[in-house]
Design a protein around this motif. Structure first.
Motif, PDB file in Angstrom:
ATOM      1  N   ILE B  11      -6.475  42.739  -5.508  1.00 54.06           N
ATOM      2  CA  ILE B  11      -7.574  42.927  -4.548  1.00 54.06           C
ATOM      3  C   ILE B  11      -8.716  43.692  -5.224  1.00 54.06           C
ATOM      4  CG2 ILE B  11      -8.282  44.097  -2.411  1.00 54.06           C
ATOM      5  CD1 ILE B  11      -5.519  43.615  -1.292  1.00 54.06           C
ATOM      6  N   ARG B  28     -10.292  51.996  -4.398  1.00 53.57           N
ATOM      7  CA  ARG B  28     -10.275  52.776  -3.162  1.00 53.57           C
ATOM      8  C   ARG B  28     -10.281  51.833  -1.966  1.00 53.57           C
ATOM      9  NH1 ARG B  28     -14.364  54.731  -0.245  1.00 53.57           N
ATOM     10  NH2 ARG B  28     -15.881  54.090  -1.815  1.00 53.57           N
ATOM     11  N   LEU B  29     -11.126  50.802  -2.032  1.00 52.32           N
ATOM     12  CA  LEU B  29     -11.185  49.833  -0.941  1.00 52.32           C
ATOM     13  C   LEU B  29      -9.861  49.082  -0.816  1.00 52.32           C
ATOM     14  CD1 LEU B  29     -14.771  48.355  -1.464  1.00 52.32           C
ATOM     15  CD2 LEU B  29     -14.012  49.854   0.385  1.00 52.32           C
ATOM     16  N   TYR B  31      -6.844  50.071  -1.552  1.00 50.54           N
ATOM     17  CA  TYR B  31      -5.851  50.917  -0.890  1.00 50.54           C
ATOM     18  C   TYR B  31      -6.122  50.983   0.605  1.00 50.54           C
ATOM     19  CZ  TYR B  31      -3.159  52.609  -4.844  1.00 50.54           C
ATOM     20  OH  TYR B  31      -2.300  52.682  -5.901  1.00 50.54           O
ATOM     21  N   HIS B  32      -7.399  51.047   0.952  1.00 49.17           N
ATOM     22  CA  HIS B  32      -7.744  51.085   2.372  1.00 49.17           C
ATOM     23  C   HIS B  32      -7.327  49.785   3.066  1.00 49.17           C
ATOM     24  CE1 HIS B  32     -10.116  52.190   5.937  1.00 49.17           C
ATOM     25  NE2 HIS B  32     -10.370  50.898   6.007  1.00 49.17           N
ATOM     26  N   ILE B  33      -7.559  48.674   2.393  1.00 47.44           N
ATOM     27  CA  ILE B  33      -7.254  47.362   2.991  1.00 47.44           C
ATOM     28  C   ILE B  33      -5.751  47.204   3.224  1.00 47.44           C
ATOM     29  CG2 ILE B  33      -7.196  44.878   2.401  1.00 47.44           C
ATOM     30  CD1 ILE B  33     -10.092  45.466   1.175  1.00 47.44           C
ATOM     31  N   ILE B  34      -4.952  47.713   2.269  1.00 45.98           N
ATOM     32  CA  ILE B  34      -3.498  47.612   2.418  1.00 45.98           C
ATOM     33  C   ILE B  34      -3.035  48.395   3.652  1.00 45.98           C
ATOM     34  CG2 ILE B  34      -1.300  48.309   1.353  1.00 45.98           C
ATOM     35  CD1 ILE B  34      -2.527  45.888   0.020  1.00 45.98           C
ATOM     36  N   ALA B  35      -3.765  49.454   3.991  1.00 37.93           N
ATOM     37  CA  ALA B  35      -3.369  50.285   5.134  1.00 37.93           C
ATOM     38  C   ALA B  35      -3.997  49.813   6.445  1.00 37.93           C
ATOM     39  CB  ALA B  35      -3.754  51.739   4.860  1.00 37.93           C
ATOM     40  N   MET B  36      -4.851  48.802   6.389  1.00 37.70           N
ATOM     41  CA  MET B  36      -5.515  48.288   7.597  1.00 37.70           C
ATOM     42  C   MET B  36      -4.547  47.439   8.424  1.00 37.70           C
ATOM     43  SD  MET B  36      -9.338  47.187   6.289  1.00 37.70           S
ATOM     44  CE  MET B  36      -9.395  45.587   7.073  1.00 37.70           C
ATOM     45  N   PRO B  37      -4.778  47.311   9.751  1.00 36.60           N
ATOM     46  CA  PRO B  37      -3.949  46.399  10.542  1.00 36.60           C
ATOM     47  C   PRO B  37      -4.044  44.981   9.960  1.00 36.60           C
ATOM     48  CG  PRO B  37      -5.364  47.719  11.968  1.00 36.60           C
ATOM     49  CD  PRO B  37      -5.795  47.990  10.557  1.00 36.60           C
ATOM     50  N   VAL B  41      -7.325  42.469   8.457  1.00 32.92           N
ATOM     51  CA  VAL B  41      -7.471  41.931   7.101  1.00 32.92           C
ATOM     52  C   VAL B  41      -7.638  40.421   7.174  1.00 32.92           C
ATOM     53  CG1 VAL B  41      -6.351  41.665   4.861  1.00 32.92           C
ATOM     54  CG2 VAL B  41      -6.109  43.805   6.117  1.00 32.92           C
TER      55      VAL B  41
END
Lengths: 199, 199
Positions: B11, B28-29, B31-37, B41
């Motif tokens: 990603i 950074r983005l 990691y954020h995307i992996i933690a998003m609902p 995504v």
């Protein structure tokens, strides 16, 4: 803005939900994406969905992995008795960039924050205690962020672990390497003085 | 970095191809995307692919649209005899933000750049000439960027159009509103003086 085609605005809206990306940047990116080769856009979209689908928490340390356990936990050489406790999976990546630490990790997946209603049961503290009884652990290095929540979380965990006879350490505070003393805040400077070492 | 799970790194790699997004931001983005609902995504990924698939150039002005003609060209009220020539579709969005211009657009989809081998036949100049013979045009406003290529392109088009009896204008150069004279470069200041108007 009616002048932005709806599908472009939709991309911009979605992108603007990401951290650090305001609507202006999102729109710039959306225009760029529309002009990108179609297969490149597809590749990006697939990476997002596949990543989100295949990545989950390592059952041992809580780091992100696409397997049951992450590469670090799977690596026998890293079972050296040290566990470094961090807040988030991306902190593991930050520590690893240093290429210096050879032990294991434990990701809390958060920090104590009474204001946000996050208590000890909401982060992976119980899992850390469980590891101390199943793994051979000599030292737990608390590497939560040097902010209020991070300090409170480190102090809380230290209090829990010390009676168990394990060595508990905290990463040092001080002036960042390559920075300028002039720009360091007072608390950091005080910590840097406090932690000074003989040369 | 072996410590970053492969799907996350993928990603990050894809995101880092976007303009203004370096590898650190991309990670950074990611990691954020992996933690998003997961549905969020999916929604982002779909917006990207759908946008890229459904958006194409307006057959009249070259702006982005999901229809045959863009909303502006379809709007009869905007056929007021003015055509504003810009470099890219996103410049149309910028001009529209002003809410002041009521005419049509013509997107060149590039500017003359001999260094990059981009000549008059590589941008939509021929299409602009065609419009002058099929539409009623009183004024062509050249709104390419105030940089070397933009100026050269404006000068080139002006030379082509003037013999055709159409009024050709260039947007004014000057000090940006809300900025500080001190920070304006000399060329801009000179242009601002040159273009001064009676009060």
């Amino acid at each position: 803005m009616a002048s932005v085609a709806e599908p472009i605005q939709r991309i911009a809206n979605e992108l603007s939900r990401l951290p650090g990306i305001g609507m202006k940047t999102a729109q710039r990116l959306a225009y760029h994406i529309i002009a990108m080769p179609a297969d490149q856009v597809k590749s990006l979209a697939e990476a997002l969905v596949e990543g989100r689908t295949t990545v989950h928490f390592c059952e041992q340390c809580g780091n992100y992995t696409q397997n049951t356990r992450c590469e670090i936990c799977e690596n026998e050489e890293r079972h050296n008795g040290q566990i470094c406790v961090v807040r988030e999976p991306r902190d593991v990546a930050a520590m690893e960039r240093m290429r210096d630490y050879k032990g294991l990790y434990h990701v809390l997946n958060g920090v104590l924050s009474p204001m946000d209603g996050i208590g000890p049961d909401d982060i992976r503290i119980r899992e850390l205690l469980a590891r101390l009884s199943t793994e051979e652990v000599d030292e737990v290095i608390l590497a939560t962020n040097p902010d209020i929540e991070g300090e409170a979380t480190a102090a809380y965990i230290a209090r829990l672990l010390k009676p168990m006879g394990v060595r508990v350490t905290r990463i040092a505070h001080g002036v960042p390497v390559g920075s300028d003393l002039e720009y360091a805040d007072e608390v950091t400077l005080a910590k840097a003085m406090e932690g000074r070492q003989e040369l």
